[in-house]
Design a protein around this motif. Sequence first.
Motif, mmCIF file in Angstrom:
data_model
loop_
_atom_site.group_PDB
_atom_site.id
_atom_site.type_symbol
_atom_site.label_atom_id
_atom_site.label_comp_id
_atom_site.label_asym_id
_atom_site.label_seq_id
_atom_site.Cartn_x
_atom_site.Cartn_y
_atom_site.Cartn_z
ATOM 1 N N SER A 75 0.910 -1.240 0.149
ATOM 2 C CA SER A 75 0.141 0.174 -0.071
ATOM 3 C C SER A 75 0.921 1.287 0.054
ATOM 4 C CB SER A 75 -1.021 -0.018 1.377
ATOM 5 O OG SER A 75 -0.190 -0.098 2.349
ATOM 6 N N LYS A 76 2.203 1.181 0.370
ATOM 7 C CA LYS A 76 3.053 2.315 -0.049
ATOM 8 C C LYS A 76 3.341 2.499 -1.215
ATOM 9 C CE LYS A 76 5.612 1.307 4.473
ATOM 10 N NZ LYS A 76 6.610 0.539 4.696
ATOM 11 N N LYS A 77 2.935 1.468 -2.049
ATOM 12 C CA LYS A 77 3.239 1.864 -3.779
ATOM 13 C C LYS A 77 1.970 1.794 -4.324
ATOM 14 C CE LYS A 77 7.479 -1.283 -3.798
ATOM 15 N NZ LYS A 77 8.328 -0.223 -4.195
ATOM 16 N N VAL A 78 0.876 1.225 -3.933
ATOM 17 C CA VAL A 78 -0.174 1.247 -4.479
ATOM 18 C C VAL A 78 -1.200 1.671 -3.507
ATOM 19 C CG1 VAL A 78 -2.054 0.162 -5.764
ATOM 20 C CG2 VAL A 78 0.396 -0.578 -6.185
ATOM 21 N N GLY A 79 -1.924 2.954 -3.907
ATOM 22 C CA GLY A 79 -2.872 3.682 -3.007
ATOM 23 C C GLY A 79 -4.124 3.281 -3.598
ATOM 24 N N VAL A 80 -5.044 2.419 -2.825
ATOM 25 C CA VAL A 80 -6.576 2.406 -3.393
ATOM 26 C C VAL A 80 -7.471 3.250 -2.597
ATOM 27 C CG1 VAL A 80 -8.213 0.639 -3.867
ATOM 28 C CG2 VAL A 80 -5.705 0.011 -4.008
ATOM 29 N N VAL A 81 -8.235 3.899 -3.403
ATOM 30 C CA VAL A 81 -9.225 4.698 -2.737
ATOM 31 C C VAL A 81 -10.542 3.999 -3.136
ATOM 32 C CG1 VAL A 81 -10.283 7.018 -2.622
ATOM 33 C CG2 VAL A 81 -8.065 6.783 -3.379
ATOM 34 N N PHE A 82 -11.415 3.573 -1.976
ATOM 35 C CA PHE A 82 -12.620 2.926 -2.198
ATOM 36 C C PHE A 82 -13.567 3.948 -2.351
ATOM 37 C CE2 PHE A 82 -11.951 -1.426 -0.780
ATOM 38 C CZ PHE A 82 -10.733 -1.484 -0.514
ATOM 39 N N HIS A 87 -16.838 4.433 4.578
ATOM 40 C CA HIS A 87 -16.099 3.184 4.807
ATOM 41 C C HIS A 87 -14.968 3.276 5.613
ATOM 42 C CE1 HIS A 87 -19.043 0.757 2.276
ATOM 43 N NE2 HIS A 87 -19.372 0.883 3.360
ATOM 44 N N GLN A 88 -14.171 4.414 5.629
ATOM 45 C CA GLN A 88 -12.905 4.482 5.954
ATOM 46 C C GLN A 88 -12.575 5.746 7.036
ATOM 47 O OE1 GLN A 88 -9.776 6.610 3.729
ATOM 48 N NE2 GLN A 88 -10.667 5.730 2.158
ATOM 49 N N LEU A 89 -13.533 6.749 7.211
ATOM 50 C CA LEU A 89 -13.226 8.055 7.873
ATOM 51 C C LEU A 89 -13.662 7.578 9.501
ATOM 52 C CD1 LEU A 89 -14.410 10.679 5.473
ATOM 53 C CD2 LEU A 89 -12.246 9.656 5.786
ATOM 54 N N PHE A 90 -12.866 7.854 10.285
ATOM 55 C CA PHE A 90 -12.951 7.762 11.629
ATOM 56 C C PHE A 90 -12.523 8.464 12.672
ATOM 57 C CE2 PHE A 90 -9.077 5.793 13.560
ATOM 58 C CZ PHE A 90 -8.306 5.908 12.475
ATOM 59 N N SER A 91 -11.652 9.382 12.252
ATOM 60 C CA SER A 91 -11.096 10.181 13.299
ATOM 61 C C SER A 91 -11.874 11.369 13.823
ATOM 62 C CB SER A 91 -9.713 10.720 12.829
ATOM 63 O OG SER A 91 -8.892 9.589 12.220
ATOM 64 N N SER A 92 -11.373 12.011 14.760
ATOM 65 C CA SER A 92 -12.028 13.403 15.081
ATOM 66 C C SER A 92 -11.714 14.544 14.328
ATOM 67 C CB SER A 92 -12.040 13.500 16.862
ATOM 68 O OG SER A 92 -10.556 13.599 17.166
ATOM 69 N N VAL A 158 -5.222 4.019 -7.527
ATOM 70 C CA VAL A 158 -6.273 3.530 -7.971
ATOM 71 C C VAL A 158 -7.545 4.106 -7.041
ATOM 72 C CG1 VAL A 158 -7.278 1.135 -8.413
ATOM 73 C CG2 VAL A 158 -4.847 1.447 -7.931
ATOM 74 N N LEU A 159 -8.572 4.318 -8.049
ATOM 75 C CA LEU A 159 -9.776 5.012 -7.598
ATOM 76 C C LEU A 159 -10.948 3.749 -7.975
ATOM 77 C CD1 LEU A 159 -8.125 7.783 -8.691
ATOM 78 C CD2 LEU A 159 -9.607 8.625 -7.071
ATOM 79 N N ASP A 160 -11.880 3.433 -7.015
ATOM 80 C CA ASP A 160 -12.823 2.858 -7.450
ATOM 81 C C ASP A 160 -14.179 3.762 -7.395
ATOM 82 O OD1 ASP A 160 -14.457 0.547 -7.900
ATOM 83 O OD2 ASP A 160 -14.388 -0.345 -6.002
ATOM 84 N N GLU A 161 -14.812 3.960 -8.543
ATOM 85 C CA GLU A 161 -16.022 4.638 -8.847
ATOM 86 C C GLU A 161 -15.903 6.108 -8.295
ATOM 87 O OE1 GLU A 161 -18.184 3.818 -10.797
ATOM 88 O OE2 GLU A 161 -18.060 1.976 -11.494
ATOM 89 N N PRO A 162 -14.990 6.831 -8.537
ATOM 90 C CA PRO A 162 -14.794 8.336 -7.851
ATOM 91 C C PRO A 162 -15.750 9.130 -8.141
ATOM 92 C CG PRO A 162 -13.186 8.074 -9.611
ATOM 93 C CD PRO A 162 -13.666 6.604 -9.687
ATOM 94 N N THR A 163 -16.438 8.823 -9.400
ATOM 95 C CA THR A 163 -17.509 9.931 -9.793
ATOM 96 C C THR A 163 -18.859 9.624 -9.257
ATOM 97 O OG1 THR A 163 -17.910 8.795 -12.061
ATOM 98 C CG2 THR A 163 -16.387 10.465 -12.054
ATOM 99 N N MET A 164 -19.065 8.477 -8.857
ATOM 100 C CA MET A 164 -20.294 8.181 -8.572
ATOM 101 C C MET A 164 -21.039 9.233 -7.414
ATOM 102 S SD MET A 164 -21.568 4.501 -6.811
ATOM 103 C CE MET A 164 -21.417 3.423 -8.371
ATOM 104 N N ALA C 156 -10.697 -1.354 3.156
ATOM 105 C CA ALA C 156 -10.329 0.276 3.079
ATOM 106 C C ALA C 156 -9.219 0.583 4.146
ATOM 107 C CB ALA C 156 -11.402 0.830 3.223
ATOM 108 N N GLN C 157 -9.219 0.050 5.175
ATOM 109 C CA GLN C 157 -8.175 0.419 6.176
ATOM 110 C C GLN C 157 -6.902 -0.065 5.853
ATOM 111 O OE1 GLN C 157 -9.157 3.113 6.960
ATOM 112 N NE2 GLN C 157 -10.671 3.183 8.755
#
Lengths: 272, 281, 254
Positions: A75-82, A87-92, A158-164, C156-157
Amino acid sequence: MIEVVDVWYRYPEGSVALRGVSLQIERGEFIAIMGENGAGKTTLIKHFNGLLKPQRGEVFVDGINTKESSIAELSKKVGVVFQNPDHQLFSSTVEEEIMFSLNNLNIDADEARRRMEWVLKLLDLERYRKRSPFSLSGGEKKRLALATILCMKPKVLVLDEPTMGQDFEQKMKLAELLQNLVRKGTTVVVVTHDVEFAAMYFPRVVLMARGRIIADGVPEDVLTNDEILRRASLIPPQATKIAWEVSRELEDFPRKIIRVKELYEAVISLVR
Amino acid sequence: MAIIEIRNLTFTYAGSDEPAIRDISLNIEEGEFVLIMGRSGCGKTTLCRCLNGLIPHFYRGEMKGDVIINGLNTRKHTVAEIAQIVGMVFQEPENQLVTMSVEKELAFGPENLGIPPDEIRERVERVIKLMNLENIRDRAPYELSGGEQQKVAIASVLTLEPKILVLDEPTSSLDPASATKILEIIANLNRLYGITVVLIEHRPELVMRYVTKIIIMDKGRIIMEGNPREVFSHGTFEELGIEAPVPVRLFHMLRKRGLGKMNIVPITEDEATRLILGLVG
Amino acid sequence: MAIEMFRGFEFKRRDTLIHRLDPRTKLIMSLSILVSSLIFDKIIPLLLVFLISFALISISKSVTEWYKSIKGLSVLFLIILIVNSFAYSLSFAIAMCIRLVNFVTAFSLFFLTTHPDDLAHALISLRIPFEIAFAFSMATRYVPTLAREAQIIAEAQMSRGLELQKGGFLQRVRNLIPLIVPLVICSIKRALSVAESLESRCFGAVKKRTYLHELKFGLWDFLMSFAFLGLVIWSAVTTFLVGYPRVFTLELPI
């Protein structure tokens, strides 16, 4: 940059998602992967960062066989954006959200800080830095999700369906941003249903159907091939459909048109 | 008399300091096909929620003005009452299917109203036939594709026998082939059964030929309202976050170039084809 | 493996005598198996109850699913067998294992053959308010959705470099936060959007709701219900009043 060699993948429930997929992606390419739901697009991109390992065949990322590396390393080489930022935001805060990715990289604090500032600015999120990610609008959340991956400076994005669910303006801004990244040497792969979006911005389009790649080339060829589009359950761009209709009456009217601009030019040249 | 009548409607969600929609007045006649366009956050969804009483009954906030649906003021009638006139279909099919079979899903609304089982059976059978669901009637939601799920979601409000269907981006999570099918179904319900349709859709070229009225919104207000040709003769509205159909964009490019004694904006591909042939031939 | 085990309790659509029974009948049958297995504590009568309940599982064509859940519990069986044979006797240990098998069979019988919507329906006919019964069936309805969502969140994480297996115990617990927070937020959002859709379909509009499929208590339902209530009464009478017939008390020689 990425080399997929005759990869097969079957899910534990029994459905075969990939049937001998081979694909070469060079450094700095800008590629759209298209096809209907269940064609294998998402399964394929999960092979890029090792979330899935091929059951048959091999995937190489920057020369490394994904079978011999971990997801964290890859994942340091390939970044996948879901697809869905929820599904991934959790911080304050927005800053902490970005820091979470950076901390997983084990880089020093100064560098982490620098990268965070860079990515906040790049994605126009500076004014939200102390806000909660959950208070952002849908479009802003999408940008933040992208930021949490971009800050890791992956060589391949890599972006999965970014325009949806995105409106025209948001799509244009995203395309501009991606084009800039490509210009600076990042390889960008986008999975999308949006045929107009693909026609507008991408120099290379890969079509998938039933776990196989059925076409791979410039959009002017791929997106104007009626038979192949039908196999992928895709509808040609509007400009293409109009050009086809016109060429039925007017034999010398170009058929390989995918954008409104080319349609306009074709009309102009004939009016003269 | 208009089937939907909105008078000076302003709504501010509880906890927000800015109204989501401002001073909206609008009449929609029975049998119309209305398309609402505008960038994300312009108030489209809020307007739809006002049409079946979710606002002000489900979503709290400050509401000014009135919404009259088929003669009923939404302030004075419950969502359940209005739901029998206005059927709502949402973005996520998965969240609209709450039972474990298609047949039960269709029965769910009428059951809630206490309608006698014989009549429920009749309605369910009618809608199964109408929507062509015979081969999936016993399936559970997770056994259906996204497109089938959305079809069932539409069917499940049709058993309430509404006169109006309000659909908030019903195709946004579907692939193009399924999206096409859903839009065809919506167009048919309007054309063949006279159901009034209010649709939010980012990529409306497939239904454009059936649309009788376009509403363009920005920052909570209605900026433009009228039949598609009228509205799109004014421009492509890119600055409002709208992706105008290619025929419209082509028309404006040609007109800028001085190529147009043409006054009628093409909104479908056929019309664009005829326009080009007219210019070139 | 854990998930495989639960498969043994997931409704499978089939057309058999058992599937067609009224859910209330199935509830009586399953409860009867449970109660009589609790009352009996000897191998032979427990085996008898087992044979009856296994026959029902076979009639409902669900042996494969049933076997999966039994297999999933094999470790537990082993523990019960070892502990009890040391503490008491091998015969008692075997009896306890059969008792547990009967419990699992009773649950399988009910959940494998009862449509979740019918389950809610049965609860309502037992005078449990519709809202509560419906919440129950909704929970089962969204289990697969939630499981899929959890999987996507984990992926995702991990794509952001999170390593779930890294670090000591405390670190591993902390690693779960990036999974749990999005799952909770997504579930709340989903609940809100489901509520909106329910509201738009007249949920709770009238006090007396009707049903497309009215529950019907047929001949087989009466027969089965009486037979299984009889089983419970018989097990109670033999155990507490008249005492076991001789064959019931047979034990292993060790």
